[in-house]
Design an enzyme around this catalytic site. Structure first.
Site, PDB file in Angstrom:
ATOM      1  N   GLY A 157      62.093   4.389 -23.850  1.00 32.03           N
ATOM      2  CA  GLY A 157      60.658   4.243 -23.607  1.00 32.03           C
ATOM      3  C   GLY A 157      60.201   5.275 -22.609  1.00 32.03           C
ATOM      4  O   GLY A 157      60.995   6.073 -22.093  1.00 32.03           O
ATOM      5  N   ALA A 158      58.903   5.240 -22.396  1.00 33.72           N
ATOM      6  CA  ALA A 158      58.334   6.171 -21.428  1.00 33.72           C
ATOM      7  C   ALA A 158      57.644   5.376 -20.349  1.00 33.72           C
ATOM      8  O   ALA A 158      56.812   4.514 -20.647  1.00 33.72           O
ATOM      9  CB  ALA A 158      57.349   7.098 -22.120  1.00 33.72           C
ATOM     10  N   GLY A 159      58.015   5.632 -19.100  1.00 29.84           N
ATOM     11  CA  GLY A 159      57.358   4.955 -17.987  1.00 29.84           C
ATOM     12  C   GLY A 159      56.347   5.901 -17.368  1.00 29.84           C
ATOM     13  O   GLY A 159      56.202   7.058 -17.792  1.00 29.84           O
ATOM     14  N   GLU A 160      55.701   5.404 -16.338  1.00 25.01           N
ATOM     15  CA  GLU A 160      54.661   6.193 -15.697  1.00 25.01           C
ATOM     16  C   GLU A 160      55.242   7.437 -15.028  1.00 25.01           C
ATOM     17  O   GLU A 160      54.654   8.503 -15.033  1.00 25.01           O
ATOM     18  CB  GLU A 160      53.974   5.303 -14.651  1.00 25.01           C
ATOM     19  CG  GLU A 160      52.846   5.974 -13.933  1.00 25.01           C
ATOM     20  CD  GLU A 160      52.548   5.279 -12.617  1.00 25.01           C
ATOM     21  OE1 GLU A 160      53.083   4.170 -12.405  1.00 25.01           O
ATOM     22  OE2 GLU A 160      51.817   5.842 -11.811  1.00 25.01           O
ATOM     23  N   GLU A 207      68.604  -4.640 -15.154  1.00 22.78           N
ATOM     24  CA  GLU A 207      69.335  -5.216 -16.279  1.00 22.78           C
ATOM     25  C   GLU A 207      68.660  -4.752 -17.570  1.00 22.78           C
ATOM     26  O   GLU A 207      67.462  -4.461 -17.593  1.00 22.78           O
ATOM     27  CB  GLU A 207      69.339  -6.755 -16.206  1.00 22.78           C
ATOM     28  CG  GLU A 207      67.970  -7.381 -16.369  1.00 22.78           C
ATOM     29  CD  GLU A 207      68.028  -8.897 -16.291  1.00 22.78           C
ATOM     30  OE1 GLU A 207      68.819  -9.496 -17.027  1.00 22.78           O
ATOM     31  OE2 GLU A 207      67.251  -9.478 -15.489  1.00 22.78           O
ATOM     32  N   GLU A 247      67.512  -6.214 -24.339  1.00 24.10           N
ATOM     33  CA  GLU A 247      67.753  -5.642 -25.668  1.00 24.10           C
ATOM     34  C   GLU A 247      66.525  -5.631 -26.563  1.00 24.10           C
ATOM     35  O   GLU A 247      66.343  -4.737 -27.382  1.00 24.10           O
ATOM     36  CB  GLU A 247      68.877  -6.424 -26.388  1.00 24.10           C
ATOM     37  CG  GLU A 247      70.235  -6.313 -25.755  1.00 24.10           C
ATOM     38  CD  GLU A 247      70.439  -7.279 -24.594  1.00 24.10           C
ATOM     39  OE1 GLU A 247      69.452  -7.867 -24.114  1.00 24.10           O
ATOM     40  OE2 GLU A 247      71.597  -7.454 -24.159  1.00 24.10           O
ATOM     41  N   ASP A 252      49.006  -8.209 -13.287  1.00 27.10           N
ATOM     42  CA  ASP A 252      49.002  -7.557 -14.607  1.00 27.10           C
ATOM     43  C   ASP A 252      49.945  -8.299 -15.545  1.00 27.10           C
ATOM     44  O   ASP A 252      50.720  -7.699 -16.288  1.00 27.10           O
ATOM     45  CB  ASP A 252      49.417  -6.089 -14.467  1.00 27.10           C
ATOM     46  CG  ASP A 252      49.054  -5.285 -15.719  1.00 27.10           C
ATOM     47  OD1 ASP A 252      48.332  -5.817 -16.588  1.00 27.10           O
ATOM     48  OD2 ASP A 252      49.500  -4.128 -15.828  1.00 27.10           O
TER      49      ASP A 252
HETATM   50  P1  AMP Z   1      57.809   0.399 -17.902  1.00 24.51           P
HETATM   51  O1  AMP Z   1      57.659   1.715 -17.244  1.00 24.51           O
HETATM   52  O2  AMP Z   1      58.507  -0.596 -17.051  1.00 24.51           O
HETATM   53  O3  AMP Z   1      56.524  -0.132 -18.468  1.00 24.51           O
HETATM   54  O4  AMP Z   1      58.766   0.650 -19.153  1.00 24.51           O
HETATM   55  C1  AMP Z   1      58.403   1.392 -20.301  1.00 24.51           C
HETATM   56  C2  AMP Z   1      59.084   0.825 -21.538  1.00 24.51           C
HETATM   57  O5  AMP Z   1      60.493   0.955 -21.402  1.00 24.51           O
HETATM   58  C3  AMP Z   1      58.846  -0.648 -21.723  1.00 24.51           C
HETATM   59  O6  AMP Z   1      57.690  -0.897 -22.452  1.00 24.51           O
HETATM   60  C4  AMP Z   1      60.077  -1.091 -22.448  1.00 24.51           C
HETATM   61  O7  AMP Z   1      59.955  -0.867 -23.828  1.00 24.51           O
HETATM   62  C5  AMP Z   1      61.153  -0.187 -21.921  1.00 24.51           C
HETATM   63  N1  AMP Z   1      61.863  -0.859 -20.819  1.00 24.51           N
HETATM   64  C6  AMP Z   1      61.577  -0.874 -19.514  1.00 24.51           C
HETATM   65  N2  AMP Z   1      62.459  -1.599 -18.834  1.00 24.51           N
HETATM   66  C7  AMP Z   1      63.344  -2.046 -19.723  1.00 24.51           C
HETATM   67  C8  AMP Z   1      64.517  -2.862 -19.633  1.00 24.51           C
HETATM   68  N3  AMP Z   1      64.934  -3.348 -18.481  1.00 24.51           N
HETATM   69  N4  AMP Z   1      65.180  -3.139 -20.753  1.00 24.51           N
HETATM   70  C9  AMP Z   1      64.777  -2.645 -21.927  1.00 24.51           C
HETATM   71  N5  AMP Z   1      63.691  -1.884 -22.070  1.00 24.51           N
HETATM   72  C10 AMP Z   1      62.974  -1.579 -20.984  1.00 24.51           C
END
Ligand code: AMP
Length: 976
Positions: A629-632, A701, A704, A747
């Site tokens: 995934g992509a985070g901020e 953690e 899945e 949120d």
């Molecule tokens: P976030 O920046 O936390 O919003 O993460 C972006 C995306 O990464 C999320 O929408 C999830 O799909 C994936 N993701 C984040 N944390 C986890 C995790 N602990 N386990 C599995 N996928 C994750």
């Protein structure tokens, strides 16, 4: 004296008059003529007296037909009394007859030199008699009908330079009772030519109305109505006795009752015509023949029912209009959960329900001895809750199993036509082996090097308990070293333990039949050597935790704590997320009940917050495997973490992309310093951070199944309501923990919940900047803040009042998202419209198939007054109650009006409108290209047809089929 000639050329005149009279001889069909002087072929046989009075004048018309007229014109003499009498006219059953006469009357002034005795009228009489051959009737015997004068109703006839007027007068005589009557015309000194006399009566003509035939009916006398009974036309039957009234003027009045076409026939104009092959009509009450429902046919005309195609059936109670159906496929995805000597079996409904809604399940049981050699039926010793056969839910509890026995349960899906189908049963089987588990452990901690444990044996031990076995090891050291102890009692003190060390204990029972399963793990930490005791250390704590074969059954006893200055011992109750725990916080010990989240901004040095709350991990322990995934701040990857002397675990790795500013680094790591303060099974767990080398990483953690919203959309319709409630319970429990910590999430939304492989939901997304920057749902408000409007309580939108109560509002929205499998709250309404609608009191309606209690709980979360909303603790309790009594979930909330096609408001006319109304608009093209263009055509659509056209998601199929059922209930006529 010679009679005056009325007209200079009589023949010429007569021809003109007769032509004019004939021109209007198209008599209405409801008039029956008894006498017509103009069409009489032979002698009229009328009598005139005295002889010098009425004179018959006959001429031949162009077709040589004789035409008879009478005239009299004795105007020059006074005291005229000239009679002209017809023959006997049979009345033919009529009680009222009409006499229409056509005549000319010269006015006296137009005759030169006539005396004042000249008249311009004549009289008409009748005499009733049964005798058709009277040769004489006295004047006094006649009854006068009327005095006739020329009036305005005349036809103009040009005769040379003259204009003649042909008068028409009609009179009637009623209440005739004898066989017939004579008519008489009396002249008293006028100049008359009687051109035609027609006598007729009126009838109501044969007619067919409402599929009943009414015969020709003679009208009654005076103005009486004649009641007539109709006869049903061919192939019809009486629905209500058909009647009508024949009025005096020959019209039908007041139709009552009707006939209806028999089964196999439909009304077409005034007849019943047979249904064409391929169509049928089951009941005379139906108006039209209808196309045979799917999987049926009618090869011949007049079908009152369609026969089922091969392998399709209809029960005797199925309506003939229903598609023929077949038996269902086997149930799917069976899951067994064993608890000592009982097992809960759960399964998914069959993929193909055979086109019927009456699928139930039956359980068949076979058992084999432990060595698998002897197998046979299970006998009557087992108990099935709620029952073994005819289950409507996809779940059954089987109790009173024998220990150490292999059972095979076959689950069969049955529907109304299963018995009619000769094909073999479609079963799915589950094999289980029973055992016994110690279900409850009571434990008691005594000192820094010993622990006293106490437990309860299995609730229903089958066979006497011989002994208990206790296994224990240092946490995370199981592979290296573990100890097994045995005892006959259900209590044991384990000695020689290391101080300040966490141990894992498990207990199992042995009965005559062998060992049962181990109960759940209990973690206990021995006291630290330099422990600072609070309270009496000998007053031990007893905490009861129920762990039964992995099923959550929580029992709390009393908790009491022994706390040291820098370390905190806590008893980890894995199965109960809400249990009171000691928190280690910012270098100080916190007492139970007063744990509070520390905002990283309260630190002067934010790096200190990271150091306090997050464990530094050596980057070499991390193996990054793939991007998920992509985070901020950068990518999110999955990978593995292997810490020294620990098991390798899967983790999610968030990294901070290169080129970051110091502020970005702080914000990025703030998520770790927040997350690191939490320890709860429903809060995403921080494993640690990598800050000493680049890239900077946060390790959590691994979940899945990713984020909840995407997960639900992907599995639309695939979970039982209990599973959904279980997820909601987890989220509520995590939120209770956060609110107890005085942490306000701000949120909370399904996209910020993560799901692991066991469907456990965990709250995530704790970064400080997340609401402002990260959430694509967040929108700027008038006050400048950025807020995810659809999820946020009105007071938080209006004046940024974010509290746990506003989190409760968001939780209500998450509930709605979960039950609707990831539907977007308020659909495509704009943010502004949402704010306005909420302010006006509008709340989201119950999603499809939503239990009433759950929608009520949502509505409670959406109370305008935030103090009226439930607390997270109450929400958890409510959901726990539902999980314990799932029957409460059976009562569904009313479907929202735009989804329930049985509500009068649901007025769709086309397949496209219907799909839009049930929010399945994405399938418009699929329906159209599969040929489903009218609403009638979708009434009997089946799952397999949906699959064929590309509707493969089970949830969507369910949604469409349940709406189709609603449409069926609404009733639609299909016209062939
Ligand atoms: P976030 O920046 O936390 O919003 O993460 C972006 C995306 O990464 C999320 O929408 C999830 O799909 C994936 N993701 C984040 N944390 C986890 C995790 N602990 N386990 C599995 N996928 C994750």
């Amino acid at each position: 004296m010679a009679p005056v000639r009325i007209y200079p050329s009589l023949r010429f005149l007569l021809l003109h008059l007769l032509a004019a009279a004939r021109a209007v001889r198209n008599y209405p069909e409801n008039e029956v003529t008894l006498l017509d002087s103009m069409s009489a072929l032979g002698d009229l046989g009328w009598e005139a007296y005295p002889a010098e009075g009425w004179e018959e004048i006959s001429v031949m018309d162009e077709r040589n037909t004789p035409m008879r007229t009478y005239q009299v014109c004795n105007v020059m003499e006074a005291n005229q009394n000239n009679w002209l009498r017809t023959r006997h006219i049979a009345r033919d059953g009529a009680q009222r007859v009409y006499i229409e006469i056509k005549f000319t009357l010269r006015d006296c002034n137009s005759l030169p030199g006539v005396p004042g005795t000249c008249k311009e009228t004549f009289n008409m009489f009748y005499y009733e008699s049964n005798n058709p051959n009277l040769w004489f009737i006295k004047e006094s015997q006649y009854v006068k009908i009327d005095t006739i004068a020329a009036d305005e109703s005349f036809t103009q006839v040009d005769v040379g330079d003259r204009v003649m007027k042909l008068n028409t007068e009609v009179r009637d005589i009623s209440n005739l009772s004898k066989k017939g009557f004579y008519l008489a015309f009396q002249d008293v000194g006028a100049c008359i030519a009687l051109v035609s006399v027609r006598v007729f009566y009126k009838k109501c003509p044969l007619t067919v109305l409402n599929l009943a035939q009414f015969p020709d009916t003679v009208t009654g006398g005076d103005s009486a109505l004649v009641e007539v009974r109709g006869a049903c036309v061919n192939d019809s039957e009486e629905f209500e006795a058909p009647r009508m009234y024949c009025s005096a003027d020959g019209g039908w009045l007041v139709p009552i009752g009707r006939c209806i076409c028999k089964p196999g026939f439909e009304e077409h104009k005034d007849i019943c015509q047979p249904c064409r092959p391929g169509s049928y009509k089951a009941s005379s009450m139906d108006t039209y023949c209808t196309k045979c429902p799917p999987h049926s046919y009618s090869p011949q005309e007049k079908a009152s029912e369609c026969a089922c195609d091969k392998d399709f059936y209809r029960t005797h109670t199925d309506p003939r209009s229903m598609a023929c159906t077949r038996s269902p496929s086997a149930p799917e995805n069976p899951i067994s959960t064993i608890n000592e000597t009982s097992v809960t079996l759960e399964w998914s409904p069959p993929r193909e329900n055979g086109g019927r809604g009456d699928v139930t399940y039956s359980i068949h049981c076979k058992k084999c001895s432990g060595d698998g050699r002897k197998c046979g039926p299970c006998g009557s010793g087992l108990h099935f809750v709620p029952r073994q056969f005819g289950l409507s839910d996809t779940k059954v509890l089987v109790t009173d199993l024998q220990p150490h026995t292999n059972y095979t349960f076959s689950i069969e899906a049955v529907n109304g036509v299963s018995d009619l189908s000769p094909s073999p049963k479609q079963l799915v089987s589950v094999n289980i082996t029973t055992s016994q588990t110690v279900s409850v452990i009571l434990k008691e901690r005594k000192s820094k090097d010993s622990v006293t444990l106490a437990w309860q044996g299995p609730d229903r031990a089958s066979g006497a308990i011989v002994e208990y076995e206790v296994i224990y090891y240092e946490k995370n050291q199981r592979d290296q070293n573990y100890t097994v102890l045995k005892t006959k009692s259900n209590m044991m003190t384990v000695e020689g333990l290391k101080p300040g060390t966490t141990y894992v204990f498990r207990v199992r029972a042995r009965t005559d039949g062998g060992y049962g399963n181990y109960g759940g793990e209990i973690e206990l930490e021995t006291s630290h050597e330099d422990m600072l005791a609070i309270g009496d250390p000998n007053q031990s704590t007893i905490l009861a935790v129920s762990i039964a074969g992995g099923i959550v059954l929580l029992i709390f006893l009393v908790a009491c704590f022994v706390v040291s200055g820098r370390h905190c011992g806590y008893i980890k109750a894995k199965q109960d997320p809400d249990e009171e725990k000691m928190q280690f916080q910012h270098g100080r010990v916190k007492l139970p009940g007063s744990r509070t989240y520390i905002h990283p901004h309260t630190y002067e040095d934010p790096n200190q917050a990271v150091r306090d709350f997050a464990k530094e991990i050596d980057a070499s322990c991390i193996r990054i495997e793939r991007v998920i995934g992509a985070g901020e701040f950068g990518e999110v990857c999955s990978g593995r973490l292997k810490l020294p002397s620990k098991r390798e675990i899967y983790v999610a790795i968030k990294s901070l992309k290169a080129g970051y500013s110091e502020k970005q680094r702080r914000d990025f790591l703030s998520e770790a310093s927040i997350m690191g303060q939490f320890d709860h099974p429903n809060i995403i767990r921080l494993e640690g951070v990598v800050t000493r080398c680049k890239p900077v990483m946060i390790i959590t953690e691994y979940m899945e199944n990713g984020s909840l919203d995407t997960f639900l959309k992907k599995h639309d319709g695939q979970f039982t309501i209990i599973q959904l409630v279980g997820m909601l319970r987890g989220i509520a429990s995590g939120m209770k923990y956060l609110s107890d910590m005085n942490y306000v999430h701000r949120d909370l939304a399904a996209r910020n919940i993560l799901v692991n492989s066991n469907l456990v939901c965990k709250v995530s997304d704790f970064g400080l900047s997340r609401v402002l920057e990260d959430d694509p749902e967040a929108a700027y408000t008038t006050r400048g803040g950025k807020i995810p409007i659809r999820w946020t309580a009105p007071e938080a939108i209006a004046y940024r009042k974010f509290t746990s109560a506003s989190d409760v509002w968001s939780y209500g929205i998450v509930m709605w998202e979960v039950i609707s499998y990831g539907e977007r709250p308020y659909w495509e309404m704009s943010n502004q419209d949402v704010i306005k609608a909420i302010d006006e009191g509008y709340r989201l309606p119950a999603p499809m198939d939503c239990p009433l209690v759950l929608h009520q709980l949502m509505l409670d979360c959406w109370e305008k007054g935030r103090s009226e909303r439930p607390k997270f603790g109450q929400i958890v309790n409510t959901l726990d109650k539902l999980i314990r009594n799932p029957s409460i979930l059976k009562e569904l909330a009313n479907c929202s009006m735009w989804e329930d096609p049985t509500t009068p408001e649901f007025s769709v006319g086309t397949v496209e409108e219907w799909l839009d109304a049930i929010k399945m608009g994405q399938y418009k093209e699929n329906f159209a290209s599969a040929g489903y263009v009218t609403l009638d055509s979708i009434l009997y659509i089946s799952v397999s047809e949906l699959v064929k056209m590309g509707v493969t998601l089970v949830g969507h199929q369910k949604k469409i089929l349940s709406s189709v059922q609603g449409l069926q209930a609404r009733g639609t006529h299909v016209h062939v």
